[in-house]
Design a protein around this motif. Structure first.
Motif, PDB file in Angstrom:
ATOM      1  N   GLN A 265       0.839  -1.206   0.000  1.00  0.00           N
ATOM      2  CA  GLN A 265       0.000   0.000   0.000  1.00  0.00           C
ATOM      3  C   GLN A 265       0.870   1.250   0.000  1.00  0.00           C
ATOM      4  OE1 GLN A 265      -2.281   0.767   3.608  1.00  0.00           O
ATOM      5  NE2 GLN A 265      -4.120   1.035   2.383  1.00  0.00           N
ATOM      6  N   ILE A 266       1.870   1.284   0.853  1.00  0.00           N
ATOM      7  CA  ILE A 266       2.748   2.461   0.923  1.00  0.00           C
ATOM      8  C   ILE A 266       3.536   2.611  -0.369  1.00  0.00           C
ATOM      9  CG2 ILE A 266       4.726   3.440   2.157  1.00  0.00           C
ATOM     10  CD1 ILE A 266       3.656   2.061   4.681  1.00  0.00           C
ATOM     11  N   GLN A 267       3.991   1.498  -0.943  1.00  0.00           N
ATOM     12  CA  GLN A 267       4.729   1.563  -2.204  1.00  0.00           C
ATOM     13  C   GLN A 267       3.863   2.119  -3.330  1.00  0.00           C
ATOM     14  OE1 GLN A 267       6.424  -2.162  -3.242  1.00  0.00           O
ATOM     15  NE2 GLN A 267       7.604  -1.383  -4.950  1.00  0.00           N
ATOM     16  N   PHE A 268       2.602   1.697  -3.369  1.00  0.00           N
ATOM     17  CA  PHE A 268       1.676   2.231  -4.380  1.00  0.00           C
ATOM     18  C   PHE A 268       1.474   3.733  -4.193  1.00  0.00           C
ATOM     19  CE2 PHE A 268      -2.701   3.335  -5.528  1.00  0.00           C
ATOM     20  CZ  PHE A 268      -2.682   3.013  -6.870  1.00  0.00           C
ATOM     21  N   ILE A 269       1.320   4.170  -2.928  1.00  0.00           N
ATOM     22  CA  ILE A 269       1.122   5.607  -2.654  1.00  0.00           C
ATOM     23  C   ILE A 269       2.341   6.388  -3.108  1.00  0.00           C
ATOM     24  CG2 ILE A 269       0.821   7.312  -0.812  1.00  0.00           C
ATOM     25  CD1 ILE A 269      -0.732   5.119   0.722  1.00  0.00           C
ATOM     26  N   VAL A 270       3.545   5.890  -2.812  1.00  0.00           N
ATOM     27  CA  VAL A 270       4.776   6.600  -3.191  1.00  0.00           C
ATOM     28  C   VAL A 270       4.898   6.686  -4.709  1.00  0.00           C
ATOM     29  CG1 VAL A 270       7.297   6.453  -3.115  1.00  0.00           C
ATOM     30  CG2 VAL A 270       5.965   6.052  -1.058  1.00  0.00           C
TER      31      VAL A 270
ATOM     32  N   ASN B 148       8.785  13.161  -5.569  1.00  0.00           N
ATOM     33  CA  ASN B 148      10.130  12.564  -5.482  1.00  0.00           C
ATOM     34  C   ASN B 148      10.370  11.931  -4.109  1.00  0.00           C
ATOM     35  OD1 ASN B 148      10.834  13.268  -8.118  1.00  0.00           O
ATOM     36  ND2 ASN B 148      11.479  15.319  -7.467  1.00  0.00           N
ATOM     37  N   TYR B 149       9.366  11.174  -3.639  1.00  0.00           N
ATOM     38  CA  TYR B 149       9.503  10.466  -2.370  1.00  0.00           C
ATOM     39  C   TYR B 149      10.053   9.064  -2.616  1.00  0.00           C
ATOM     40  CZ  TYR B 149       6.516  13.912   0.050  1.00  0.00           C
ATOM     41  OH  TYR B 149       6.000  15.041   0.606  1.00  0.00           O
ATOM     42  N   ASN B 150      10.637   8.508  -1.563  1.00  0.00           N
ATOM     43  CA  ASN B 150      10.873   7.074  -1.506  1.00  0.00           C
ATOM     44  C   ASN B 150      10.214   6.534  -0.239  1.00  0.00           C
ATOM     45  OD1 ASN B 150      12.606   7.810   0.557  1.00  0.00           O
ATOM     46  ND2 ASN B 150      14.420   7.749  -0.724  1.00  0.00           N
ATOM     47  N   LEU B 151      10.344   5.245  -0.001  1.00  0.00           N
ATOM     48  CA  LEU B 151       9.636   4.646   1.134  1.00  0.00           C
ATOM     49  C   LEU B 151      10.090   5.231   2.463  1.00  0.00           C
ATOM     50  CD1 LEU B 151       9.598   0.901   0.015  1.00  0.00           C
ATOM     51  CD2 LEU B 151       7.726   2.533  -0.070  1.00  0.00           C
ATOM     52  N   ILE B 152      11.385   5.541   2.573  1.00  0.00           N
ATOM     53  CA  ILE B 152      11.913   6.043   3.851  1.00  0.00           C
ATOM     54  C   ILE B 152      11.441   7.468   4.095  1.00  0.00           C
ATOM     55  CG2 ILE B 152      14.035   6.564   5.109  1.00  0.00           C
ATOM     56  CD1 ILE B 152      15.347   4.290   3.470  1.00  0.00           C
TER      57      ILE B 152
ATOM     58  N   PHE C 267       8.894   8.996   2.799  1.00  0.00           N
ATOM     59  CA  PHE C 267       7.443   9.052   2.997  1.00  0.00           C
ATOM     60  C   PHE C 267       7.059   8.569   4.383  1.00  0.00           C
ATOM     61  CE2 PHE C 267       3.105   9.196   1.831  1.00  0.00           C
ATOM     62  CZ  PHE C 267       2.501   8.087   2.373  1.00  0.00           C
ATOM     63  N   ASP C 268       7.738   7.523   4.881  1.00  0.00           N
ATOM     64  CA  ASP C 268       7.421   7.011   6.210  1.00  0.00           C
ATOM     65  C   ASP C 268       7.856   7.966   7.317  1.00  0.00           C
ATOM     66  OD1 ASP C 268       8.377   4.654   8.520  1.00  0.00           O
ATOM     67  OD2 ASP C 268       6.350   4.674   7.700  1.00  0.00           O
ATOM     68  N   SER C 269       8.854   8.838   7.024  1.00  0.00           N
ATOM     69  CA  SER C 269       9.353   9.775   8.035  1.00  0.00           C
ATOM     70  C   SER C 269       8.602  11.097   8.045  1.00  0.00           C
ATOM     71  CB  SER C 269      10.841  10.048   7.783  1.00  0.00           C
ATOM     72  OG  SER C 269      11.023  10.663   6.511  1.00  0.00           O
ATOM     73  N   LEU C 270       7.534  11.211   7.257  1.00  0.00           N
ATOM     74  CA  LEU C 270       6.765  12.455   7.248  1.00  0.00           C
ATOM     75  C   LEU C 270       6.034  12.630   8.563  1.00  0.00           C
ATOM     76  CD1 LEU C 270       5.195  12.390   3.663  1.00  0.00           C
ATOM     77  CD2 LEU C 270       7.043  13.841   4.459  1.00  0.00           C
ATOM     78  N   GLU C 271       5.952  13.884   9.032  1.00  0.00           N
ATOM     79  CA  GLU C 271       5.231  14.189  10.261  1.00  0.00           C
ATOM     80  C   GLU C 271       3.733  14.286   9.986  1.00  0.00           C
ATOM     81  OE1 GLU C 271       8.890  16.757  12.253  1.00  0.00           O
ATOM     82  OE2 GLU C 271       6.946  17.697  11.853  1.00  0.00           O
ATOM     83  N   SER C 272       2.982  14.437  11.080  1.00  0.00           N
ATOM     84  CA  SER C 272       1.522  14.440  10.954  1.00  0.00           C
ATOM     85  C   SER C 272       1.034  15.642  10.155  1.00  0.00           C
ATOM     86  CB  SER C 272       0.887  14.427  12.342  1.00  0.00           C
ATOM     87  OG  SER C 272       1.291  15.581  13.085  1.00  0.00           O
TER      88      SER C 272
END
Length: 676
Positions: free
Chosen positions: A4-9, A20-24, A26-31
């Motif tokens: 799911q996260i890979q599809f979103i990225v 221009n996100y990657n998995l890391i 995107f996962d480190s984004l704040e609220s």
């Protein structure tokens, strides 16, 4: 979740977001960043929501997002059972809440854009009932609903025209071409009419041609109906085969299963259904009734303004504060006594909540399983109708999945390479733009210096001369290279032609021999064919003669067989008659009088004597009737005359009685007068 996260990225890195996100990252984004990202996606769907969330309150942001998600018909996943928890997660920017929303939005962006666009015109404004009592407001509301229906119809027609794949230019070209064809056909029809008018019985011929055309059209329609019925029969047979296969699978499943497992499964279903019937559904029904009662009370109350709402909010806050105080007092009062039971109550409430959540999850999983089974059946039926191939199972499906994974990794590598190349292309493009800007600035400086020195245009002329000389030299080089290439090419072609001739010479010789042989064989084949045709014609004539002979013999055999059966039946009848004659002779010759009486001759003799006696009696009776006929007829005539005479006497008597009665009445009347 990783998929799911890979599809979103991947979707966010594409147009129109280009994050221009990657998995890391995107996962480190704040609220706050996640909320802004969700707001950007919603703004792409509906431009009204393209705002900065830092410029508005969190409650306003959540309310705006929830309203749009409600319009887009988003349903929270099964793990989030409470809507307040979903709303709280949306306000705080929780990842378990935001990620499913992003995945759902990015999966169907085009469809949601269309839905948001239609919501601007199709979300109906709720007008209170008391306002609709006004005629003006009611008329405007009716016009509003009519315009909404007209917009729906126009939008459907527009979508149909878009999906039809026709453009106005193509339609105009088709119309112009059809008009030209129409003019040509009219001219041809006129010419044909002039030709036909000179022919005799042209009206009858035209009528026959029209009937022929109608019959051909009917034949085509019947052929089409036949083909459609064949297709329907084929589809029906396929459906029957699928149903038989499903029935067979169900029989196998029933055969393979054990009674213990079936009973256990049935007990689980019964327990689950009894829990739904006795606990869950009544509780939900009671809550729905309460909410309906509250809503009815709210509807029945008169309309309130903002001040009334503020007063109600103040009262609600006061009542909540009082409730909290009473709860604290109660807990302080019964803390020592209920300390043991409070833990058990908490555990029981937690278990009941978990039980409810699991029941809802189980129900949702069953619904999802049934929907997936229906989809699987539909997909299998579609696949069998289209290709006729079976669905992959077991090792074949694993092999297919591994193949897809390898292709996916290869695709991702190539995609990364394309991304790197595009990034490098952007850098090179930017450097090219910078160099062009520097070149233009230097050219402007050089032109200013030339103007200052009085030799304007010198650099341009020099550049042109250099360019022309360079082009001339290049052209000379190209001409020389072209001539050299052409000469080399001619030499190569000559050598290749010679080689081909040399290599083809034996082949041509063989081909000539084969052609001659082919001609001989074709001639021999023609002769053999003529012989075969003559022999076949002779055999065919012999066969037809033999068939006629066999047919005649079969008819003769059938005739003889019918004669045989007829003679056999006649023989049986004669045997029966002979047997009866023997029995008759035996009975007639027998000395026993009883046996003689049984004989047919004796019976017929008795019957003849009886009939003769009867005839004799009837003749005597006839003689008596003939002799008495004349006197009897006279007597009948006399009786008829006597009857007429008596009738006349009767009438005379009745007339006389009437006359005497009238005379008596007259005499009595005269006596009365005399008395007076």
């Amino acid at each position: 979740m990783s998929d799911q996260i890979q599809f979103i990225v991947e979707k966010l890195n594409q147009e129109p977001f280009r994050k221009n996100y990657n998995l890391i990252t995107f996962d480190s984004l704040e609220s706050v960043q996640l909320l802004q990202l969700l707001n950007d996606v919603l703004g792409e769907i509906d431009p009204k929501h393209a705002v900065d969330i830092r410029e508005e309150l969190p409650e306003q942001t959540a309310k705006r997002m929830l309203s749009l998600l409600g319009i887009l018909k988003y349903k929270p996943p099964g793990s989030i059972s409470d809507l307040s928890a979903f709303r709280q997660g949306l306000v705080t920017g929780s990842k378990p809440v935001i990620h499913p929303v992003l995945h759902w939005l990015l999966q169907r962006t085009n469809e949601l854009k269309k839905r948001a666009y239609l919501a601007r015109f199709l979300v109906k404004l709720e007008v209170p009932v008391e306002f609709l009592q006004d005629d003006t407001v009611a008329d405007i509301n009716k016009q509003y609903e009519e315009l909404m229906e007209a917009f729906k119809n126009l939008h459907k027609e527009c979508e149909q025209l878009r999906t039809s794949g026709l453009s106005t230019a193509e339609i105009r070209r088709d119309i112009s071409a059809m008009e030209e064809e129409k003019d040509q056909l009219i001219k041809r029809v006129e010419r044909l009419k002039k030709r036909v008018e000179t022919v005799q019985n042209h009206q009858r011929m035209l009528e026959i041609a029209r009937q022929l055309r109608l019959e051909k059209e009917r034949e085509e329609s019947l052929a089409q109906q036949k083909q459609e019925q064949k297709n329907q029969l084929f589809h029906a047979e396929q459906r029957l085969q699928r149903a038989q296969l499903q029935l067979k699978e169900m029989h196998h499943a029933v055969v393979d299963s054990k009674p213990e497992s079936l009973m256990k499964k049935l007990e689980e279903e019964i327990n689950f259904n009894s829990y739904l019937v006795t606990e869950k559904i009544p509780r939900e029904l009671e809550s729905k009734k309460n909410s309906t009662y509250i809503l009815q009370k709210v509807v029945a109350e008169p309309a309130m303004n903002q001040s009334d709402l503020n007063v109600l909010e103040i009262k609600i806050n006061e009542v909540n504060a009082q409730i909290n105080q009473l709860i604290e007092k109660r807990m302080m009062k019964y803390e020592t006594a209920d300390s043991k039971f409070s833990m058990y109550r908490q555990q029981a409430s937690i278990i009941s909540r978990k039980k409810e959540a699991k029941a809802e999850e189980l129900q949702a999983a069953k619904e999802e399983m049934s929907s997936t089974e229906r989809q699987m059946l539909q997909k299998t039926s579609q696949a069998q109708e289209l290709e006729g191939s079976e669905v992959l199972k077991g090792d074949e499906f694993k092999h297919y999945v591994n193949k897809l994974r390898s292709k996916n990794t290869f695709y991702k590598k190539k995609r990364l390479e394309i991304a790197e190349i595009t990034a490098e292309y952007g850098v090179l493009q930017r450097t090219e733009e910078l160099l062009k800007q520097r070149h233009e600035a230097i050219q402007q400086q050089l032109q200013a210096i030339e103007d200052k020195k009085g030799i304007s245009g010198y650099s341009y002329t020099q550049e042109e001369l250099e360019r022309v000389s360079a082009v001339k030299s290049e052209m000379d080089e190209m001409k020389g290279l072209t001539l050299n290439n052409m000469s080399e090419m001619v030499k190569k072609l000559n050598t290749m032609v010679a080689e081909k001739k040399a290599s083809l010479a034996p082949v041509i010789k063989e081909l000539r021999q084969l052609r001659q042989k082919c001609q001989e064989l074709t001639q021999e084949c023609d002769e053999k064919k003529i012989q075969y045709d003559s022999c076949a014609a002779g055999l065919e004539s012999n066969r037809s003669a033999l068939e006629q002979e066999v047919k005649g013999l079969l008819e003769e055999c059938a005739q003889e067989e019918s004669n045989y059966h007829y003679i056999n039946c006649m023989k049986r009848n004669l045997e029966i008659q002979l047997q009866r004659a023997k029995e008759e002779m035996k009975a007639y010759v027998s000395p026993d009088p009883q046996e003689r009486r049984k004989a047919i001759r004796e019976q017929y003799t008795r019957m003849i004597l009886e009939q003769e006696n009867l005839g004799k009696k009837l003749r005597e009776k006839q003689k008596v009737v003939r002799e008495s006929h004349g006197p009897n007829m006279k007597q009948i005539k006399m009786w008829q005359d006597f009857e007429q005479l008596m009738e006349c006497k009767k009438e005379c008597f009745l007339k006389q009685q009437n006359q005497t009665a009238i005379g008596q009445v007259i005499q009595e009347g005269g006596k009365d007068r005399l008395v007076l």
